[in-house]
Write an enzyme that holds these catalytic residues in place. Structure first.
Site, PDB file in Angstrom:
ATOM      1  N   GLY A 147      -0.212   0.459   4.797  1.00 20.26           N
ATOM      2  CA  GLY A 147       1.166   1.069   5.215  1.00 20.26           C
ATOM      3  C   GLY A 147       0.763   2.370   5.853  1.00 20.26           C
ATOM      4  N   ASN A 148       1.915   3.265   6.230  1.00 20.04           N
ATOM      5  CA  ASN A 148       1.856   4.271   6.791  1.00 20.04           C
ATOM      6  C   ASN A 148       3.126   5.243   6.241  1.00 20.04           C
ATOM      7  OD1 ASN A 148       4.046   4.386   8.403  1.00 20.04           O
ATOM      8  ND2 ASN A 148       2.727   2.479   9.427  1.00 20.04           N
ATOM      9  N   ARG A 149       2.865   6.591   6.728  1.00 24.09           N
ATOM     10  CA  ARG A 149       3.785   7.594   5.991  1.00 24.09           C
ATOM     11  C   ARG A 149       5.061   7.702   6.684  1.00 24.09           C
ATOM     12  NH1 ARG A 149       0.451  10.446   2.815  1.00 24.09           N
ATOM     13  NH2 ARG A 149      -1.821  10.642   3.305  1.00 24.09           N
TER      14      ARG A 149
END
Ligand code: C5P
Length: 411
Positions: free
Chosen positions: A213-215
């Site tokens: 995933g990412n932020r």
């Protein structure tokens, strides 16, 4: 900025008690010069800093100083809220910010703010220690969270005591620009339009419990969806996995992976893209997925797993290519360039994306100023030129983007 924006509009100018109050006179003068009617309101302490006669003289309107003003047959704050297209607090003291954050209505100005029909701007001015105090910062956070009051400034510079820091009031010309911007974005210029917005990260499964995933918080895309709906659009918000509430009047489609996002966007826009007037891709789509996610949880005991990645589709670039092939100028396509590096590097990447993605507008921003923050600092990049980097709440940035979309839809 349309030079006519202020013409014929009514600006309620509320002055509270700070030395910067004298600059409110210049704000009033500039608004009157631009064709606005300015209704001046003053607190008792504001009148210690600048004379009511001065404001009345500049605006040609009587100064209203209390809730029980005999000139109003009914309630003064309701009448002012009805009449004003915008309410601007210049300057806004730490005290009035605190009372606004609490939702107080114990004087004319706070009551008018609660009753306002249109945008409300507050222009803080105070000693830098007062601005930085946790109580003031908590009030500012609360106002941003409520999303009903937009703060303009403060800026870094010298304050009345001769000291320097963040707390100086924004310059009158900038305040007037902010008033114009707010008035432009309070228009319902997207009525009858279908705007598709993507937001948040995508999650690419590794196994049933883990993902890549990412932020991305999703806040930028949700702000765009909210503002597009407020401007009258039918909005489909394709949201990656985030726990944000759905904005009023928005149709939300939840997805997890990039491929699901691609399918949801295609469904919303139609095969020939004819079901949408604009697509704003604010989502941080994962560029890679795990080629063959495991059907069962990967176990520690079985040695280090090797993850083989595969490329995800570039949703925006594929839609951009489709639109080029159709020779149409709609739907308007907007992409984001979230990059690391200095401003010049961010802009280089953004300019490149205009052509690689075949889009009309790229919103350039630096990762460290955007991810997870309530505010953002962006430059709008199009084939017509590169805009200056400007800071605002994500709602402000949403309005700047949507104003560009609306301009393009009007041809
Ligand atoms: O290529 P890059 O990720 O830098 O481009 C960012 C823009 O492209 C964003 O608007 C993002 O939503 C979109 N994008 C996409 N599909 C991908 C990756 C990015 O639509 N696989």
């Amino acid at each position: 900025m349309d030079p006519q924006t202020l013409s014929g509009r009514c600006v309620a100018l509320a002055v509270t008690g700070s030395i910067a109050a004298y600059k409110a006179v210049e704000v009033a003068r500039l608004c009157v010069k631009a064709g606005a009617t300015v209704v001046p309101l003053m607190t008792a302490s504001a009148q210690r800093f600048v004379g009511a006669v001065t404001l009345a003289g500049i605006t040609g309107q009587p100064v209203i100083t209390d809730m029980w003003d005999a000139a109003f047959p009914g309630e003064a704050h309701v009448a002012i809220a009805e009449r004003a297209d915008i309410l601007v607090l210049v300057p806004a003291t730490a005290d009035v910010l605190s009372r606004l954050a609490q939702g107080r209505a114990d004087d004319l100005i706070t009551a008018a703010v609660l009753c306002a029909r249109g945008p409300v701007l507050a222009v803080p001015a105070m000693h830098p220690r007062m601005w930085q105090h946790p109580a003031t910062q908590r009030n500012v956070e609360e106002l941003l969270r409520q999303g009903r009051v937009t703060l303009v400034g403060p800026v870094d510079g010298q304050v009345a005591s001769g000291e320097s820091g963040l707390g100086r009031m924004e310059a009158p010309s900038e305040i007037v620009r902010a008033i114009e911007r707010a008035l432009e974005s309070s228009v319902r210029d997207l009525c009858g339009r279908h705007v598709v917005v993507t937001a948040g990260p995508t999650h690419e499964p590794i196994d049933p419990v883990r993902y890549l995933g990412n932020r991305s918080s999703g806040r930028m895309g949700f702000a765009i969806a909210a503002r597009a709906a407020a401007r009258g659009a039918n909005v489909t918000l394709v949201a990656g996995p985030v726990a944000l509430p759905t904005p009023a009047g928005v149709t939300r489609v939840n997805v997890e992976t990039a491929r699901q996002m691609q399918r949801a966007v295609a469904e919303a826009m139609g095969d020939d893209l004819g079901k949408a007037d604009a697509l704003v891709m604010a989502a941080a789509v994962a560029d890679f997925c795990v080629a063959a996610p495991s059907a069962s949880k990967l176990k520690k005991g079985s040695g280090l797993p090797t993850l083989t990645l595969a490329a995800n589709p570039d949703i925006l670039a594929e839609i951009g290519r489709k639109r080029v092939a159709s020779l149409a100028s709609t739907p308007v396509l907007v992409g984001f360039a979230l990059e690391t590096g200095d401003d010049a590097a961010v802009l280089r990447q953004a300019i490149g994306k205009l052509d690689t993605k075949h889009v009309d507008l790229v919103v350039a921003n630096a990762a460290h100023e955007s991810l997870g923050h309530a505010t953002n600092r962006v430059s709008l990049v199009s084939r017509e030129g590169v805009g200056p980097f400007t800071r605002g709440t994500k709602e402000n940035v949403a309005d700047w983007i949507l104003a560009e979309v609306s301009k393009r839809l009007r041809g």
